[in-house]
Design a protein around this motif. Structure first.
Motif, PDB file in Angstrom:
ATOM      1  N   LYS A  32      39.882  31.654 -48.590  1.00 18.48           N
ATOM      2  CA  LYS A  32      40.758  32.573 -49.334  1.00 18.48           C
ATOM      3  C   LYS A  32      42.187  32.513 -48.797  1.00 18.48           C
ATOM      4  N   LEU A  35      43.747  29.121 -49.769  1.00 19.48           N
ATOM      5  CA  LEU A  35      44.146  29.127 -51.186  1.00 19.48           C
ATOM      6  C   LEU A  35      45.458  29.875 -51.370  1.00 19.48           C
ATOM      7  N   ALA A  36      45.596  31.013 -50.704  1.00 18.49           N
ATOM      8  CA  ALA A  36      46.827  31.802 -50.815  1.00 18.49           C
ATOM      9  C   ALA A  36      48.021  31.024 -50.264  1.00 18.49           C
ATOM     10  N   LYS A  40      47.091  28.293 -54.680  1.00 19.96           N
ATOM     11  CA  LYS A  40      46.048  27.965 -55.654  1.00 19.96           C
ATOM     12  C   LYS A  40      45.266  29.221 -56.007  1.00 19.96           C
ATOM     13  N   LYS A  41      44.722  29.233 -57.197  1.00 19.77           N
ATOM     14  CA  LYS A  41      43.981  30.392 -57.676  1.00 19.77           C
ATOM     15  C   LYS A  41      42.476  30.203 -57.591  1.00 19.77           C
ATOM     16  N   GLN A  42      42.025  28.957 -57.491  1.00 18.25           N
ATOM     17  CA  GLN A  42      40.598  28.689 -57.619  1.00 18.25           C
ATOM     18  C   GLN A  42      40.160  27.574 -56.673  1.00 18.25           C
ATOM     19  N   SER A  71      37.728  32.775 -56.479  1.00 18.48           N
ATOM     20  CA  SER A  71      37.237  32.232 -57.743  1.00 18.48           C
ATOM     21  C   SER A  71      36.775  30.792 -57.516  1.00 18.48           C
TER      22      SER A  71
END
Length: 76
Positions: A32, A35-36, A40-42, A71
């Motif tokens: 997580k 990604l942040a 990125k969102k997924q 996600s």
């Protein structure tokens, strides 16, 4: 803690899944954060590398990760 890339965090999750979900929540948190950092969102996973590669297993994984704020999608 060392800042992982999304690819490194994803590899950690694959290893955790093979090891009967050992430290899975910690690896999800690292994913997580990665990604942040990368905007990125997924997270993308290869279904052939999953321990339980069927529809039910993928849906369970998506639901578990979604509860932790990540996600998940699967490559074809």
């Amino acid at each position: 803690m060392n800042e992982l890339t999304v690819a490194e965090a994803t590899e950690s999750i694959y290893a955790s899944l093979r090891a009967d979900n050992a430290d899975l929540d910690a690896h999800i948190a690292a994913l997580k954060a990665a990604l942040a950092r990368e905007g990125k969102k997924q997270a993308m996973f290869d279904p052939t590398r999953l321990v339980q590669n069927n529809r039910a297993g993928r849906k369970l994984m998506q639901a578990y990760f979604r509860q932790r704020g990540v996600s998940v999608s699967f490559s074809e």
